[in-house]
Design a protein around this motif. Structure first.
Motif, PDB file in Angstrom:
ATOM      1  N   GLU A 170       0.813  -1.219   0.000  1.00 11.83           N
ATOM      2  CA  GLU A 170       0.000   0.000   0.000  1.00 11.83           C
ATOM      3  C   GLU A 170       0.845   1.268   0.000  1.00 11.83           C
ATOM      4  OE1 GLU A 170      -3.108   0.349   2.938  1.00 11.83           O
ATOM      5  OE2 GLU A 170      -3.721  -1.730   2.548  1.00 11.83           O
ATOM      6  N   PHE A 171       1.949   1.198   0.716  1.00 10.41           N
ATOM      7  CA  PHE A 171       2.789   2.390   0.835  1.00 10.41           C
ATOM      8  C   PHE A 171       3.758   2.536  -0.337  1.00 10.41           C
ATOM      9  CE2 PHE A 171       1.756   2.354   5.431  1.00 10.41           C
ATOM     10  CZ  PHE A 171       1.483   3.704   5.602  1.00 10.41           C
TER      11      PHE A 171
ATOM     12  N   GLU B  71       3.621   3.187  -3.418  1.00  9.73           N
ATOM     13  CA  GLU B  71       3.559   4.362  -4.299  1.00  9.73           C
ATOM     14  C   GLU B  71       4.116   5.599  -3.630  1.00  9.73           C
ATOM     15  OE1 GLU B  71       0.203   5.300  -6.729  1.00  9.73           O
ATOM     16  OE2 GLU B  71      -0.488   3.228  -6.600  1.00  9.73           O
ATOM     17  N   LEU B  72       3.782   5.735  -2.324  1.00  3.32           N
ATOM     18  CA  LEU B  72       4.287   6.890  -1.586  1.00  3.32           C
ATOM     19  C   LEU B  72       5.803   6.861  -1.514  1.00  3.32           C
ATOM     20  CD1 LEU B  72       1.869   7.235   1.445  1.00  3.32           C
ATOM     21  CD2 LEU B  72       1.927   8.540  -0.664  1.00  3.32           C
TER      22      LEU B  72
ATOM     23  N   ARG C 259       7.790   5.451  -3.577  1.00  2.00           N
ATOM     24  CA  ARG C 259       8.335   5.786  -4.889  1.00  2.00           C
ATOM     25  C   ARG C 259       8.260   7.283  -5.141  1.00  2.00           C
ATOM     26  NH1 ARG C 259       5.920   1.676  -7.462  1.00  2.00           N
ATOM     27  NH2 ARG C 259       4.265   3.035  -8.231  1.00  2.00           N
ATOM     28  N   LEU C 260       7.107   7.868  -4.763  1.00  2.00           N
ATOM     29  CA  LEU C 260       6.927   9.302  -5.002  1.00  2.00           C
ATOM     30  C   LEU C 260       7.988  10.123  -4.281  1.00  2.00           C
ATOM     31  CD1 LEU C 260       3.119  10.122  -4.781  1.00  2.00           C
ATOM     32  CD2 LEU C 260       4.560   9.949  -6.793  1.00  2.00           C
ATOM     33  N   LYS C 261       8.352   9.672  -3.088  1.00  2.00           N
ATOM     34  CA  LYS C 261       9.336  10.443  -2.324  1.00  2.00           C
ATOM     35  C   LYS C 261      10.759  10.026  -2.679  1.00  2.00           C
ATOM     36  CE  LYS C 261       9.661  12.533   2.206  1.00  2.00           C
ATOM     37  NZ  LYS C 261       9.366  12.492   3.632  1.00  2.00           N
TER      38      LYS C 261
ATOM     39  N   ILE D 276       8.356   7.339   6.739  1.00  2.00           N
ATOM     40  CA  ILE D 276       8.237   8.118   5.508  1.00  2.00           C
ATOM     41  C   ILE D 276       8.274   9.610   5.830  1.00  2.00           C
ATOM     42  CG2 ILE D 276       6.720   8.690   3.579  1.00  2.00           C
ATOM     43  CD1 ILE D 276       5.764   5.817   3.593  1.00  2.00           C
TER      44      ILE D 276
ATOM     45  N   GLN E 177      14.031  13.299   1.218  1.00  2.00           N
ATOM     46  CA  GLN E 177      13.872  12.790  -0.137  1.00  2.00           C
ATOM     47  C   GLN E 177      15.153  12.094  -0.580  1.00  2.00           C
ATOM     48  OE1 GLN E 177      11.542  15.294  -2.294  1.00  2.00           O
ATOM     49  NE2 GLN E 177      11.220  13.839  -3.928  1.00  2.00           N
TER      50      GLN E 177
ATOM     51  N   LYS F  86      -2.364   2.032  -8.708  1.00  2.00           N
ATOM     52  CA  LYS F  86      -3.555   1.782  -7.907  1.00  2.00           C
ATOM     53  C   LYS F  86      -4.127   3.080  -7.329  1.00  2.00           C
ATOM     54  CE  LYS F  86      -4.909  -1.412  -4.303  1.00  2.00           C
ATOM     55  NZ  LYS F  86      -4.493  -1.411  -2.930  1.00  2.00           N
ATOM     56  N   LYS F  87      -3.231   3.881  -6.773  1.00  2.00           N
ATOM     57  CA  LYS F  87      -3.690   5.118  -6.130  1.00  2.00           C
ATOM     58  C   LYS F  87      -4.200   6.119  -7.160  1.00  2.00           C
ATOM     59  CE  LYS F  87      -2.849   3.837  -1.970  1.00  2.00           C
ATOM     60  NZ  LYS F  87      -3.942   3.560  -1.046  1.00  2.00           N
TER      61      LYS F  87
ATOM     62  N   TRP G 169      -5.657   7.213   1.696  1.00  2.00           N
ATOM     63  CA  TRP G 169      -4.820   6.530   2.692  1.00  2.00           C
ATOM     64  C   TRP G 169      -5.561   6.195   3.982  1.00  2.00           C
ATOM     65  CZ3 TRP G 169      -2.273  11.131   0.559  1.00  2.00           C
ATOM     66  CH2 TRP G 169      -1.487  10.799  -0.565  1.00  2.00           C
TER      67      TRP G 169
ATOM     68  N   LEU H 215       0.150  11.410   7.726  1.00  2.00           N
ATOM     69  CA  LEU H 215       1.314  11.686   6.885  1.00  2.00           C
ATOM     70  C   LEU H 215       1.635  13.166   6.874  1.00  2.00           C
ATOM     71  CD1 LEU H 215       0.525   9.366   3.881  1.00  2.00           C
ATOM     72  CD2 LEU H 215       2.549   9.215   5.319  1.00  2.00           C
TER      73      LEU H 215
ATOM     74  N   TYR I 180       1.943  17.163  -0.522  1.00  2.00           N
ATOM     75  CA  TYR I 180       2.949  16.939  -1.544  1.00  2.00           C
ATOM     76  C   TYR I 180       2.617  15.667  -2.328  1.00  2.00           C
ATOM     77  CZ  TYR I 180       7.248  15.172  -3.550  1.00  2.00           C
ATOM     78  OH  TYR I 180       8.173  14.648  -4.405  1.00  2.00           O
ATOM     79  N   PHE I 181       2.224  14.625  -1.601  1.00  2.00           N
ATOM     80  CA  PHE I 181       1.888  13.355  -2.260  1.00  2.00           C
ATOM     81  C   PHE I 181       0.693  13.532  -3.192  1.00  2.00           C
ATOM     82  CE2 PHE I 181       3.903  11.134   1.519  1.00  2.00           C
ATOM     83  CZ  PHE I 181       5.054  10.841   0.815  1.00  2.00           C
TER      84      PHE I 181
ATOM     85  N   THR J  70       1.689  15.400  -6.284  1.00  2.00           N
ATOM     86  CA  THR J  70       2.453  14.572  -7.228  1.00  2.00           C
ATOM     87  C   THR J  70       1.546  13.569  -7.942  1.00  2.00           C
ATOM     88  OG1 THR J  70       3.997  14.559  -5.398  1.00  2.00           O
ATOM     89  CG2 THR J  70       4.710  13.515  -7.404  1.00  2.00           C
ATOM     90  N   HIS J  71       0.660  12.937  -7.160  1.00  2.00           N
ATOM     91  CA  HIS J  71      -0.286  11.997  -7.772  1.00  2.00           C
ATOM     92  C   HIS J  71      -1.107  12.690  -8.851  1.00  2.00           C
ATOM     93  CE1 HIS J  71       0.155   8.207  -5.904  1.00  2.00           C
ATOM     94  NE2 HIS J  71      -0.228   8.562  -4.690  1.00  2.00           N
TER      95      HIS J  71
END
Lengths: 415, 225
Positions: free
Chosen positions: A291-292, A294-295, A297-299, A332, A337, B152-153, B179, B185, B190-191, B194-195
């Motif tokens: 689940e995490f 993607e987060l 990866r984004l960071k 996280i 980064q 997925k997100k 989430w 978070l 920021y997330f 970006t998404h």
């Protein structure tokens, strides 16, 4: 020092003093009695010698038992005394009781000294002393053992109750079950403990009920404020108030989150997640990492995992999910980064680490409620408090370590 | 589509009603147990939103009653108690979903739509917005009939947007949708940023239009207006 051994020590030293004291008294009174008897015998012997001398003036007597010599005058009165005589055969001095007296017999003065060896009576005294001391020691030993035994059975209910009190916890809400002892002081203590624990429990319950009620009562108004704000925000023409509305909205949401976290803490404390379930930590960890992912990866974080063993814990799955969620999101949140998150699971140990430059200034406070490493952080500061609470209530140890520029949270399952 | 909203807090009831009416649902309301019980017995609804703590009785009882004579009404439980037991009991009784106060109306809206999709069309339906067609069951998206690869997100985000088209979605509601509300978070915004950027890029690359508009720092709106 234990009360019992302190008591025994007192007994011991006191009876030692009494023993020495009474022993001395016995010794001296016995010697006085023995001397008096010897003196009586010496007196009788003196009479016999008197008679003998009256009949046969030239009788020979043997030293050192009897020594008779004629004198011109009456030298002295009758005197009893102790004396030492050298025994040639045994080459030692021996104790004698002696009478020395001047007698007027048939016109002559005789100076008569009669002696009786005290060896026999000294032997008697020694035997007597020995028997007395042995008797006393025996008495003391019996007393000691009996006191110990009695004390043990007398104190038994006290220790049982002490154990009960030690196990008392306000959270479990069980009243302490104290044994009736039949001993006034102990029962008095029990009564006080009962009153005290009842008071603590009811105070704690009230306090808890209050904060629960507050949290629940807050939910509805918060829901209304935020839903009304959301509809308000949709209205066109409010652009000039956008900043104010935005900041009101953000604050209300923060408040809601905080309130939710408080409710969560309470629920964990109240054991509302209790279940017979056994959860595989590795499975949950895999799901959560997915689940995490993607987060992460984004960071642009590097994720390094080494999930070697399955670790089964007796905690409901939903609670473990909260635990893992909080730990991973904490990592996280606090990784720069491009940093690295490292997760190891092996044996009874799970460690979740992330890179960071400096050690946290006050690691002891880390698990406190509302502690924030970064004061301007928008998070509620309850995530790790929740983690700690879950660990505390489910036989898991958690601690923080910093080494090689890694902040690590290590969870160990107790055996 | 007809929805019955059962909620004893008048302010919240009006808020939900207004929001759902803008989505062109026919809404009826009940603010206590007896009212709700009667309405559920007499009329047929596509979805019932049921608050668990009601004056006059428990919302869980309502679900039992309802399930006795009709099975095709979708049920979403609303609870202030955030209690796991209620959730499990409710779902056992046949409720479709469960939402905890305080919630975002946009989240409720998305859940209502999901329940309707499952109930009315057995899930075998697509969600269409202009040139974008989503298949929630398969988790696939087509833009101008060409498959679009989404994470997925990103997929969840797009579905959330389309379920709430032409409405403002605050960043908070997006974060909670993506989430869950238990995750704290620090870099939420920021997330999301970006998404959304990635989603935009992918759609535009597939010759779709960019429908995501920033709404003065509060959130986003998915709109073709």
């Amino acid at each position: 020092m234990k009360l019992l051994s302190r008591l025994t020590n007192r007994y011991l030293s006191l009876s030692l003093v009494v023993m020495v004291f009474s022993g001395t008294i016995i010794y001296f009174s016995l010697s006085v009695i023995i001397n008096r008897q010897l003196d009586e015998r010496l007196n009788e012997n003196l009479q016999s010698v008197n008679k003998q001398l009256t009949l046969v003036p030239e009788t020979t007597f043997f030293d050192p038992v009897a020594h008779v010599e004629k004198t011109k005058e009456n030298i002295e009165e009758t005197i009893f005394s102790d004396t030492l005589i050298f025994n040639e055969r045994e080459h030692e001095f021996e104790d004698y009781r002696q009478i020395s007296s001047t007698q007027h017999i048939a016109g002559d003065y005789y100076h008569i000294v009669l002696r009786i060896s005290k060896i026999e009576s000294e032997d008697l005294l020694a035997t007597l002393a020995l028997v007395t001391i042995a008797g006393m020691l025996l008495l003391w030993l019996i007393l000691f053992l009996v006191t110990r035994r009695i004390a043990k059975s007398l104190w038994q209910p006290f220790f049982t109750n002490l154990k009960q009190i030690e196990q008392f916890s306000v959270i479990t809400q069980n009243e302490v079950q104290l044994e009736e002892t039949g001993i006034f002081e102990f029962d008095q203590l029990n009564e006080s403990v009962r009153k005290l624990t009842r008071k603590i429990t009811s105070d704690f319950q009230n306090q808890k009920q209050f904060s629960e009620d507050v949290s629940h009562e807050l939910q509805t108004p918060l829901a209304i404020i935020s839903s009304r704000l959301e509809s308000l925000l949709e209205n066109p023409g409010l652009e000039e108030h956008a900043d104010s509305l935005n900041s009101i909205y953000t604050s209300v949401r923060r408040l809601s989150k905080l309130n939710n976290a408080m409710i969560m803490l309470r629920k964990i404390e109240n054991n509302q997640f209790a279940s017979e379930e056994r959860t595989n930590l590795k499975e949950v960890l895999k799901e959560k990492l997915e689940e995490f992912s993607e987060l992460i990866r984004l960071k642009e974080l590097q994720l390094e995992t080494q999930l070697t063993d399955n670790m089964m814990v007796a905690i409901s799955k939903s609670l473990i999910e909260i635990l893992i969620n909080n730990l991973i999101s904490n990592s996280i949140n606090h990784t720069e980064q491009g940093g690295k998150i490292k997760i190891d699971l092996s044996g009874r140990k799970l460690s979740i680490c992330n890179t960071g430059k400096e050690q946290i200034p006050d690691p002891a406070k880390l698990f406190n409620r509302f502690y924030k490493g970064d004061p301007v952080s928008q998070t509620a500061g309850l995530g790790l408090a929740i983690v700690k609470k879950i660990c505390d209530l489910h036989s898991l140890d958690i601690h923080y370590e910093f080494y090689n520029n890694l902040h690590c949270f290590v969870i160990t399952r107790q055996k | 589509m007809k929805i019955l909203i059962i909620e004893d807090e008048p302010d919240l009831l009006i808020g939900i009603k207004d929001f759902l009416e803008k989505e062109r649902y026919v809404c009826e309301t009940a603010s206590n147990f007896n009212d709700a019980d009667q309405k559920l017995a007499v009329y047929h609804y596509d979805v019932a939103l049921i608050d668990i703590t009601l004056p006059g009785g428990s919302g869980l009882k309502l679900i039992e009653h309802l399930k006795r004579h009709t099975t095709d009404t979708g049920i979403i439980i609303i609870s202030a108690r955030n209690s796991l037991d209620d959730k499990l009991t409710g779902l056992d009784l046949g409720a479709d979903d469960y939402i905890t106060k305080p919630f975002h109306l946009s989240e409720l809206n998305a859940r209502v739509k999901a329940v309707l999709r499952r109930r009315k069309f057995d899930g075998a339906t697509s969600v269409i917005f202009q040139e974008i067609e989503m298949f929630p069951d398969q988790g696939t998206v087509k833009v101008r009939d060409k498959n679009l690869e989404l994470t997925k997100k990103e997929f969840e985000l797009l579905l959330f947007f389309i379920s709430n088209k032409n409405r403002l979605l605050t960043r908070e509601s997006i974060a909670e949708h993506l989430w869950g509300d238990n995750i704290d978070l620090a870099d939420n915004f920021y997330f999301i940023y970006t998404h959304i950027n990635n989603l935009r890029k992918k759609i535009v690359k597939n010759r779709g239009n960019d429908y995501i508009k920033n709404v003065y720092g509060i959130g986003y709106k998915f709109t073709d207006e």
